[in-house]
Design an enzyme around this catalytic site. Structure first.
Site: not given
Length: 1050
Positions: A518, A391, A653, A775, A541, A799-800, A572
């Site tokens: 987004f 992850d 994710g 995953k 942005k 989530n893992d 980033r």
């Protein structure tokens, strides 16, 4: 996008939708309510119940070849008159089965306990307008549930009412998707309503439903209105929501991968060797049975004068007697595969796991914890890992974004603490007077940072909060906090107004008109605000690739160099632009957005069209550089894993840009790496179907990365060869769904095969925007590919869990996102940097130790049983044991077990420091090298050679018929004891010669075992046997005086 058309009112609806009555009230109230059947809210993660534990556990254990084999041997010993006692097989088998059952039962009891904590949790439900408490497992679909701040949602809910003035609520889904995400949900007041929604499905990012209030008011809802089970309510005192999915139908439960029993590659090798030795065993039994009846067919051999047959023996069927003799030989030679090996292996794994827990290098002073071993069965698997799935958020990174620098109109700025520069700015690309001339552009840039986001100011600031802000991603918080450093502070929202304090401490108010969210295709987000003066402005942005085509080219040339440099440094980067909207432009955009949001069909496509229309003709202001701090020694750890021959896949994710910059920072992507991108953005091709474009890209990438690439030498990763082109592969969740779940008319298996071949030839694979179940699908696909490579998954969030359970080895990190990953993992470590020592150090040593243990056990038992087989040729195939019964029982239990157990726990053929410094040593034992057929054949031939030497060497010594001092000749027990003594000393000294790391424990058990054998032999053969023989002869003489008479020569 879910292609599901929901119709309400008079229209029809598909069978893949469900109707939910809010509060179980029909709408209209005159209709009779027929309650639909939905599952309850119980969560079940356990494997056994009280009633099925014993049969189910026994069935699973006897599926192992070894356990089933020893069960058959035990039954044969009980039924047939065999040379050895049933205790020799039954007792060790009972011990192994009992210990394993207790271990698995305890682990399942812990799962039952965790389930009860969730299922028995008290929640508040509105029933007929009154508040009532009930257990979580009793919640039904349609119930109106009350949730207060910092409580988790007991099931999937649609928000009905919020305590906030702006009719919203905020939830953090850190326990669900691994990053603190905010779901923005609107207020729905009426409780007498109907909800038409899709059937449960695991996609976290898609949800289509229709809310209707007594056929008067209709509203289409999306995933932003859904509150997922496992998420936590934040910054909101109280909300009311209606349950739409419950129990095992919630999105979290559908993303949960069931826990299955994992088996190591060593266990599979043991089973393969076991089959070989079973064949040897059956061959020995067949040979002895055949030769016995051949020998008995000779005249006078079948019924000698001293061994007359009884009438029962004469009446016995010949074939039945042959089968009985065959089973007796099987039992006699059974010790070639001793059950004690499995006991020793279990003890080695269990005791060896404590070395991981005791390792002081794994202790983290911040959390005051060390490593944790949940499954000791996979210790050796740590030394065989070929693929690492990790992850990103909380695993590779700390999820702590920091504003580094910015670029405005081509000038680079860094923050300076001293007051010499203007308002904290430090310009590095020009003199200060230029900065002063452009103060207006700077303030516009800073206002854009304060307005273009979805950040909210937390009402009550706690020590764990991001400086009092909560947002959908930590980089948005970093940008807002970066603007604060330069004098512009975001104060929060009041109704629909955004408040900003400027450098002069004046509060500016902007009316928020629209948020253009987004999405991974646009890769940008925008807000439309209105100033006090009445001007309507759009601030945008996003990624440079999505902003540059929508601004003037001369503005791009000023900033492009800074953006590219920041990206290569692992930051980033985001570009910031603005646009002043005219009244006509705004009215057109406002109308288009409202119509698109109410659409039931193609809602996302219509919104996208309006977004693209309004986000054109913008003016580029500048760019930002934000750093997501890596975990301590994350880059060094990833570099060491790649040096050890492992391939690293990042499954996250997060958005692609964020994940890609992290891969560069971790050195998974190098500057020379050519990136192959397969995302929704690359599949966009006007007038052509996605499947066609997908097939073209897969063929192109396959040609570049597989067909045109030179072959890779075994055990060497491509990144070690500078002459070859390194490839990195990037794919997102939506495209992965096309690859794995293609439409029936497309060639799904072809897509999957091409995709897998491309990934296997890339140094690093990045999978972004992944759902938890995706995953697990990725891990399963690699795990089941050709060669069955050993996989490892590591993560820190719930989530893992799916990929941790799916991989051969699951590693949980004791991070800030709960302990679900830790509870479901095989091993847990405090930091990512500890993975290096866990694999390269402990994993390497564990594999070498247990591989030597297995080979040595087969070797010493072949040495042990081969003389027994050869002895049958000299005793008329009478099934007479060569060794005393005590020696047969104690050989593997007492005489030779402790030295190999100590060796398998303490041996270090290479010291830990050297293993850590030389990652390439890990490749020496990769692909189960020490348990291949080559080493197995060597140990087998060594056992055959020494077994022949033991038997015929002692027989040569007995060729001289020497007499004892009492005139008796040496008998078969003396012969067998000498063979056994040479055997014990030889196999023990062989182990001593193979030992490279000596401790006082090794000395104690090796020389102590030999001393114990000598003492036992003297005590058993010299005292006990003589006493027992004397007592037996005396008893016989009492009843038969002729016994014991000796003929004396005249």
């Amino acid at each position: 996008v879910v292609s599901l058309i929901l119709r309400c009112g008079r229209g029809e609806r598909k069978v893949d939708s469900r109707t939910i009555y809010v509060g179980h009230r029909p709408c209209p109230a005159t209709e009779a309510l027929i309650p639909p059947k939905f599952c309850d809210n119980r969560i079940v993660s356990s494997k056994y119940t009280v009633w099925n534990f014993l049969p189910k556990n026994l069935f699973e254990q006897f599926r192992r070849i070894a356990n089933f084999y020893f069960l058959i041997i035990f039954l044969v010993q009980v039924i047939v008159d065999t040379p050895t006692s049933p205790v020799t097989s039954g007792l060790p088998l009972f011990f192994v089965i009992t210990v394993t059952a207790i271990k698995q039962g305890y682990e399942d009891w812990l799962r039952h306990k965790a389930d009860n904590e969730v299922n028995k949790y008290l929640v508040t439900v509105l029933e007929d307008g009154r508040r009532a408490c009930k257990e979580s497992e009793k919640i039904k679909v349609g119930d109106v549930v009350e949730v207060v701040e910092d409580e988790t949602f007991p099931c999937d809910l649609i928000l009905l009412q919020s305590s906030r003035e702006d009719e919203t609520c905020f939830v953090t889904t850190a326990s669900l998707d691994g990053s603190p995400t905010i779901r923005w949900s609107r207020n729905l007041e009426s409780l007498s309503a109907t909800i038409e929604c899709e059937q449960p499905q695991p996609d976290l990012y898609n949800f289509v439903t229709v809310f209707s209030q007594c056929v008067v008011f209709f509203r289409s809802l999306g995933p932003e209105n859904l509150l997922l089970k496992g998420a936590t309510l934040k910054n909101t005192q109280k909300i009311y929501g209606v349950a739409v999915y419950s129990g095992m139908e919630t999105k979290m439960a559908l993303n949960y991968q069931g826990k299955s029993q994992k088996r190591s590659a060593v266990e599979k090798s043991i089973n393969a060797f076991l089959l070989v030795y079973l064949c040897i065993l059956v061959s020995k039994a067949l040979v002895c049975t055949t030769l016995k009846y051949v020998w008995q067919n000779r005249p006078g051999q079948d019924e000698p004068w001293y061994n007359q047959k009884t009438q029962k023996e004469k009446d016995t069927n010949l074939y039945l007697k042959m089968f009985t003799d065959f089973l007796s030989f099987m039992v006699l030679f059974n010790f070639i595969i001793p059950v004690s090996m499995y006991v020793t292996v279990e003890m080695q794994k269990f005791l060896g796991s404590f070395f991981i827990s005791w390792d002081k290098d794994f202790f983290d002073p911040e959390i005051q914890e060390g490593a944790l071993v949940n499954t000791s069965d996979l210790n050796e698997e740590l030394g065989q890992v070929e693929y690492v799935f990790t992850d990103k958020t909380g695993t590779l990174t700390q999820n702590n974004m920091e504003f580094i620098e910015c670029c405005i109109d081509g000038f680079q700025y860094k923050y300076a603490d001293s007051g010499t520069e203007l308002d904290g700015f430090c310009v590095t690309d020009g003199p200060v007077n230029i900065l002063q001339q452009k103060a207006g552009r700077e303030e516009l840039f800073l206002r854009a940072l304060c307005l273009c986001h979805t950040v909210q100011v937390k009402e009550t600031v706690g020590p764990a909060d991001l400086g009092g802000f909560i947002a959908s991603s930590p980089d948005e918080v970093a940008l807002v906090k970066g603007a604060m450093k330069y004098g512009f502070k975001f104060l929060g929202m009041e109704s629909k107004n955004m408040r900003v304090m400027n450098r002069n401490n004046d509060v500016e108010t902007y009316e928020l008109l629209h948020v253009l969210n987004f999405d991974p295709v646009r890769r940008r987000m925008s807000v439309i605000v209105r100033t006090k003066s009445g001007d309507t402005m759009l601030f945008c942005k996003g990624a440079d690739s999505s902003i540059f085509p929508r601004v003037r080219q001369e503005e791009v040339d000023k900033i492009r160099m800074h953006v590219e440099r920041n990206a290569t440094e692992g930051y980033r980067t985001l570009c910031v632009a603005y646009k002043l909207l005219s009244r006509e432009e705004y009215d057109q955009a406002d109308t288009g957005l409202r119509e698109a949001k109410l659409a039931l069909q193609d809602r996302e496509e219509k919104l996208m069209a309006v977004y693209n229309q309004v986000e054109t003709g913008m003016s580029l202001i500048g760019a930002t550089a934000v750093e997501d701090r890596l975990q301590e020694e994350a880059a060094e750890t990833m570099e060491a894993l790649q040096g050890a021959g492992m391939k690293v896949w990042v499954l996250t994710g997060d958005k692609m840009e964020t994940a890609k910059s992290t891969c560069y920072a971790c050195r998974l992507f190098q500057r020379s790496t050519e990136l192959l991108e397969l995302t929704v953005r690359t599949l966009v091709d006007l007038g052509r179907k996605r499947e066609v474009r997908l097939h073209e890209l897969l063929l192109d990438y396959h040609k570049r990365a597989v067909q045109d690439a030179p072959p890779i030498k075994a055990g060497v990763t491509r990144s070690w060869s500078s002459a070859n082109q390194d490839y990195g592969f990037i794919i997102d969740g939506a495209t992965l769904s096309l690859v794995l779940n293609s439409s029936p008319d497309s060639n799904s298996s072809c897509y999957k095969s091409l995709f897998l071949q491309i990934c296997q030839n890339c140094t690093t694979v990045l999978c972004c925007r992944m759902a938890p179940l995706q995953k697990a699908q990725i891990v399963k696909m690699v795990k089941n590919c050709k060669g069955s490579p050993i996989t490892l998954s590591i993560g820190d969030g719930a989530n893992d869990v799916s990929m941790i359970l799916e991989a051969h080895v699951g590693i949980g990190i004791k991070g800030r996102e709960g302990r679900q990953a830790v509870r479901n993992s095989d091993y847990a470590i405090p930091k990512l940097k500890h993975l290096k020592k866990l694999l390269l150090g402990h994993g390497h040593l564990y594999y070498v130790r247990i591989a030597h243990l297995v080979q040595y056990f087969f070797y010493k038992n072949l040495c042990f049983i081969l003389p027994q087989f050869l002895y049958q040729f000299f005793c008329g195939y009478s099934q007479q044991p060569l060794y005393d019964a005590a020696y047969l029982t104690m050989y593997n239990i007492c005489f030779t077990s402790m030295p190999i157990l100590a060796n398998s726990l303490l041996e270090q053929h290479i010291c830990m420091e050297v293993l850590m410094d030389n990652a390439a040593l890990y490749r020496d034992v990769a692909k189960n090298a020490m348990l291949g057929w080559g080493p197995f054949l060597y140990w087998t031939l060594l056992g055959v050679y020494q077994g022949l030497l033991f038997f015929f060497g002692v027989r040569f010594l007995f060729s001289n018929p020497a007499l004892q001092d009492n005139g008796q000749v040496f008998g078969n027990w003396s012969y067998g004891t000498i063979v056994f003594t040479v055997l014990v000393f030889t196999v023990t000294l062989k182990l001593a010669m193979d030992t490279r790391h000596w401790t006082w424990i090794n000395h104690f058990v090796i020389w102590g075992s030999l001393a114990f054998y000598m003492f036992f032999s003297f005590f058993w053969g010299g005292i006990i046997c003589i006493v027992i023989s004397g007592l037996s002869i005396a008893a016989l003489r009492k009843h038969h005086p002729a016994v014991g008479l000796r003929a004396h020569p005249v």
